[in-house]
Scaffold this active site. Sequence first.
Site, PDB file in Angstrom:
ATOM      1  N   SER A   1      -3.354  -3.693  -3.328  1.00  0.00           N
ATOM      2  CA  SER A   1      -2.698  -2.493  -2.820  1.00  0.00           C
ATOM      3  C   SER A   1      -3.718  -1.469  -2.332  1.00  0.00           C
ATOM      4  O   SER A   1      -4.728  -1.223  -2.977  1.00  0.00           O
ATOM      5  CB  SER A   1      -1.820  -1.862  -3.909  1.00  0.00           C
ATOM      6  OG  SER A   1      -1.017  -0.829  -3.393  1.00  0.00           O
TER       7      SER A   1
ATOM      8  N   SER B   1       0.848  -1.187   0.000  1.00  0.00           N
ATOM      9  CA  SER B   1       0.000   0.000   0.000  1.00  0.00           C
ATOM     10  C   SER B   1       0.882   1.235   0.000  1.00  0.00           C
ATOM     11  O   SER B   1       2.083   1.158   0.248  1.00  0.00           O
ATOM     12  CB  SER B   1      -0.914   0.033   1.232  1.00  0.00           C
ATOM     13  OG  SER B   1      -1.764  -1.092   1.281  1.00  0.00           O
TER      14      SER B   1
ATOM     15  N   ASP C   1      -4.047   2.270  -1.932  1.00  0.00           N
ATOM     16  CA  ASP C   1      -3.401   3.516  -2.368  1.00  0.00           C
ATOM     17  C   ASP C   1      -4.345   4.672  -2.082  1.00  0.00           C
ATOM     18  O   ASP C   1      -5.286   4.925  -2.840  1.00  0.00           O
ATOM     19  CB  ASP C   1      -3.065   3.435  -3.860  1.00  0.00           C
ATOM     20  CG  ASP C   1      -2.233   2.198  -4.192  1.00  0.00           C
ATOM     21  OD1 ASP C   1      -1.534   1.700  -3.299  1.00  0.00           O
ATOM     22  OD2 ASP C   1      -2.303   1.725  -5.338  1.00  0.00           O
TER      23      ASP C   1
END
Length: 389
Positions: free
Chosen positions: A305, A267, A307
């Site tokens: 991930s 992340s 983000d």
Amino acid sequence: MIRSFSFRYLVILFCSSVIASFSLGQNNLPAMPRARDLGVPFDGTPGPLNAITDVSGVTVGHTTLISGEGKLQVGKGPVRTGVTAVLPRGKDSMSNPVFAGWWSLNGNGEMTGTTWVEEITNTHSVGVVRDAVIQWRVNHGQPDPTSYWWSLPVVAETWDGWLNDINGFHVKPEHALHAIDTAASGRVAEGNVGGGTGMVCNGFKGGIGTASRKLDTKDGGYTVGVLVQCNYGRRPDLRIAGVPVGKEIPEDAAYSSAGFAQEDRGSIIVVVATDAPLVAHQLKRLARRVSLGLGRNGSISGNGSGDIFIAFSTANSGAAAADHVVDLKMLPNDKLGPVFAATVQATEEAIINAMIAAETMTGIENHKVVALPHDKLREVLKKYNRLAP
């Protein structure tokens, strides 16, 4: 989701792992090399510090927690984590809120309470950091604590479980409070510090990184600063200055012994600060531009991930007054282009600064994550004629 035009009492914390004792203040730490020192070329003109603290009033503090080695013993370690705090107006952040906006490029992560305060920590420490922020505001926010009614902190996280005893709950309220109380202007420590302690980025050691851009006078002369906690990406995707560095340096992959070695499971949390007079909906647009900076470094924002980005403006001081009509300044939308460009450029550089400053680290079960080798990076940049003089 956040309301479009509300103010934010922002205290931004990142968390990764805990050391046996508190780290030194950021200005007492040894200077780490940065991307420009190695000849990495970037677009745009940085501010004096090339850091988020080039935006006047912004302060940053770290608590770094590192202890133990070898076999994982849940609750004992090894510990590789910490907390990083960003205060938009320093100690005045509580009484003088700022406009802010946030955006999620890929939501496999957490940023709670985005309407009020942002904190950044490791995945399993969101709750304790949230509680610590409320405690700090009660302790410091009002002359009479009984008049302080409520908080809705924003807490964000990235996962440090490859290096850190993440299920040991090593981050305590005092670690978050220390990061806030020691936040300062000036140089920002990068790499294996604070929330970035246990992070992995593009298959190399990740961590905390920062950069800034100073706009031309004709564009208003504003400053844009970015701070990242980077813990994302795959080695083959990494590009630096347009060069496929990850493919050129394939050795010592971070997750080589794991079943998810080829997946993007990390992340990144990104904080954008500016003194340009922007209001909430414009700042949300600014936060979206962070994704373009990630793209320059090869990120595809993989399915695993998280983000998540937040942007704030230190302009319009005093705009939260409740007893009179307030006059606001707002940059016209047609003038936002240079601010957007500065955000993209500073994000790109902040991530590389984090990787350059980070050092090789061994954590739980002797998991080893190597730092991006500076000499090999220079060789690759030279090979592609991208090494700056």
